[in-house]
Design a protein around this motif. Sequence first.
Motif, mmCIF file in Angstrom:
data_model
loop_
_atom_site.group_PDB
_atom_site.id
_atom_site.type_symbol
_atom_site.label_atom_id
_atom_site.label_comp_id
_atom_site.label_asym_id
_atom_site.label_seq_id
_atom_site.Cartn_x
_atom_site.Cartn_y
_atom_site.Cartn_z
ATOM 1 N N LEU A 55 0.833 -1.205 0.000
ATOM 2 C CA LEU A 55 0.000 0.000 0.000
ATOM 3 C C LEU A 55 0.869 1.258 0.000
ATOM 4 N N GLU A 56 1.959 1.241 0.763
ATOM 5 C CA GLU A 56 2.866 2.391 0.786
ATOM 6 C C GLU A 56 3.504 2.608 -0.592
ATOM 7 N N VAL A 57 3.912 1.513 -1.213
ATOM 8 C CA VAL A 57 4.518 1.618 -2.548
ATOM 9 C C VAL A 57 3.513 2.161 -3.553
ATOM 10 N N LEU A 58 2.283 1.619 -3.525
ATOM 11 C CA LEU A 58 1.265 2.047 -4.480
ATOM 12 C C LEU A 58 0.890 3.512 -4.271
ATOM 13 N N ALA A 59 0.844 3.957 -3.021
ATOM 14 C CA ALA A 59 0.530 5.362 -2.748
ATOM 15 C C ALA A 59 1.582 6.286 -3.344
ATOM 16 N N LEU A 60 2.855 5.886 -3.258
ATOM 17 C CA LEU A 60 3.927 6.696 -3.846
ATOM 18 C C LEU A 60 3.906 6.616 -5.362
ATOM 19 N N VAL A 61 3.578 5.451 -5.912
ATOM 20 C CA VAL A 61 3.461 5.313 -7.372
ATOM 21 C C VAL A 61 2.400 6.263 -7.900
ATOM 22 N N HIS A 94 3.846 -7.769 -7.467
ATOM 23 C CA HIS A 94 2.773 -8.303 -6.621
ATOM 24 C C HIS A 94 1.526 -7.425 -6.701
ATOM 25 N N ILE A 95 1.739 -6.102 -6.710
ATOM 26 C CA ILE A 95 0.603 -5.169 -6.777
ATOM 27 C C ILE A 95 -0.170 -5.348 -8.083
ATOM 28 N N LEU A 96 0.550 -5.412 -9.196
ATOM 29 C CA LEU A 96 -0.112 -5.571 -10.497
ATOM 30 C C LEU A 96 -0.879 -6.887 -10.559
ATOM 31 N N ARG A 97 -0.278 -7.954 -10.004
ATOM 32 C CA ARG A 97 -0.962 -9.252 -10.042
ATOM 33 C C ARG A 97 -2.212 -9.238 -9.169
ATOM 34 N N LYS A 98 -2.098 -8.668 -7.965
ATOM 35 C CA LYS A 98 -3.237 -8.672 -7.051
ATOM 36 C C LYS A 98 -4.373 -7.778 -7.537
ATOM 37 N N LEU A 99 -4.032 -6.648 -8.163
ATOM 38 C CA LEU A 99 -5.064 -5.737 -8.680
ATOM 39 C C LEU A 99 -5.513 -6.109 -10.086
ATOM 40 N N ARG A 100 -4.866 -7.147 -10.650
ATOM 41 C CA ARG A 100 -5.169 -7.578 -12.025
ATOM 42 C C ARG A 100 -5.002 -6.413 -13.003
ATOM 43 N N ALA A 101 -3.916 -5.683 -12.800
ATOM 44 C CA ALA A 101 -3.612 -4.527 -13.654
ATOM 45 C C ALA A 101 -2.493 -4.895 -14.624
ATOM 46 N N GLU A 102 -2.556 -4.331 -15.811
ATOM 47 C CA GLU A 102 -1.554 -4.612 -16.844
ATOM 48 C C GLU A 102 -0.291 -3.778 -16.651
ATOM 49 N N ASN A 103 -0.459 -2.569 -16.099
ATOM 50 C CA ASN A 103 0.683 -1.680 -15.978
ATOM 51 C C ASN A 103 0.475 -0.744 -14.785
ATOM 52 N N ARG A 104 1.447 0.146 -14.614
ATOM 53 C CA ARG A 104 1.390 1.091 -13.485
ATOM 54 C C ARG A 104 0.170 2.006 -13.572
ATOM 55 N N ALA A 105 -0.172 2.421 -14.805
ATOM 56 C CA ALA A 105 -1.296 3.342 -14.976
ATOM 57 C C ALA A 105 -2.597 2.713 -14.488
ATOM 58 N N GLU A 106 -2.809 1.428 -14.829
ATOM 59 C CA GLU A 106 -4.031 0.757 -14.382
ATOM 60 C C GLU A 106 -4.032 0.579 -12.859
ATOM 61 N N ALA A 107 -2.858 0.284 -12.317
ATOM 62 C CA ALA A 107 -2.771 0.140 -10.866
ATOM 63 C C ALA A 107 -3.101 1.453 -10.166
ATOM 64 N N ILE A 108 -2.591 2.560 -10.726
ATOM 65 C CA ILE A 108 -2.895 3.883 -10.166
ATOM 66 C C ILE A 108 -4.390 4.158 -10.254
ATOM 67 N N ALA A 109 -4.997 3.791 -11.392
ATOM 68 C CA ALA A 109 -6.435 4.020 -11.578
ATOM 69 C C ALA A 109 -7.247 3.261 -10.522
ATOM 70 N N HIS A 110 -6.882 1.978 -10.292
ATOM 71 C CA HIS A 110 -7.583 1.202 -9.259
ATOM 72 C C HIS A 110 -7.425 1.866 -7.891
ATOM 73 N N TYR A 111 -6.212 2.284 -7.603
ATOM 74 C CA TYR A 111 -5.942 2.892 -6.287
ATOM 75 C C TYR A 111 -6.742 4.175 -6.103
ATOM 76 N N LEU A 112 -6.707 5.034 -7.121
ATOM 77 C CA LEU A 112 -7.419 6.314 -7.002
ATOM 78 C C LEU A 112 -8.927 6.087 -6.947
ATOM 79 N N ARG A 113 -9.419 5.108 -7.689
ATOM 80 C CA ARG A 113 -10.859 4.868 -7.679
ATOM 81 C C ARG A 113 -11.316 4.435 -6.285
ATOM 82 N N LEU A 114 -10.593 3.505 -5.687
ATOM 83 C CA LEU A 114 -10.958 3.052 -4.354
ATOM 84 C C LEU A 114 -10.756 4.145 -3.313
#
Length: 368
Positions: free
Chosen positions: A309-315, A341-361
């Motif tokens: 979560l800390e890593v994703l928040a900084l990303v 691990h973050i991309l696999r758990k969020l089922r995201a293809e790249n950093r942008a999708e992971a950021i989108a999931h994080y910001l949406r939640l």
Amino acid sequence: MTDELAESDLAPESEGLDSLRALDGHLAIRSGQLRDRLLAADVQLSLAPLHGVSTALTDVQTMRFEIRDFIVHERLRRLEQLENGLARLRAVHDADLLLGTVCQAVVECCGFDRVMLSRVKGSMWRPWKSYAAQRQDAELQFRDWMAAVPEIPLDHLLLESEMVRRREVAIVEDAATDPRVSPVLREASGHRSYVAAPLMPEGRVVGFLHADYRDLAVTPLDRDVLAAFARAFDGIFERAVLLRRLREQRDQVRVTLQTVSTMLDELASAEIELAMHDHSSALSTGPARRSTQDSARGRLESLLTKRELEVLALVATGATNDRIAERLVISSDTVKTHMKHILRKLRAENRAEAIAHYLRLTLEAGEA
């Protein structure tokens, strides 16, 4: 006396600055001899011998002046040629392109016949690229050797190890007898005499430039010219790397901003139900809000570890892996592992999708 000088062992055996310097040394000795003869001469004798000695001394001094003038002008010519070549390199802002053309640039602006670029990693170094003014069978064989050669250990007796330690340019006047020369390199390259300079774009030796002539021996001027090129190239290459990092960070920030903009547009266009102002409605909706907020936060916490979560928040702020590693006091490789691990758990293809999931939640939790 002048004819005697011309026919003596003062005549240069070969062309080149080394021969001129050797000639200047011989002339300095002869000048001292002539000066001693003048001081020891008996002025009461005939002036004819004194005139001859004086004329010879004048000729020697004139010749020494011309030699030194030529050497100085040759140095200025080489440095001007170097600066012209560096001006062309400064117009290149791509680090990979700089590495791909550096050997040719050294040949063209420093005047060498052949240049080799090597890479240094840890305690190993490896010849990587080369460029020769005239391609011959020997040069093609040398390139084949570079393509297949294993990494060479930086033994403490090698010239390259000395350059890493001292961070200084080196000159080898006779590769056949110099014990610092790598036997493997000497056999493959056919080096007879060469100069070498370390490349240190960020203050750390990451490679070498080796330069030589096909038929001539290198000189101290060649060493100085290659040293000047290497130091200038360090700055040019470091600037190109920094520009690339800035472009990457700019692109990451742009993707993040585009993702946020899209999400805000979706939220703005969505139908928002206003809460009732009466006390009973507020009480009924209060727990629902907390439930929704807890649910959004819980989804993230159930999927990701605290460190992830800390890593994703900084990303999400656009931070690079190196920046995240520095902030969390971990290695860049550890950051990369967390991102996988973050991309696999969020089922995201790249950093942008992971950021989108994080910001949406995150936004869902904040709006709840």
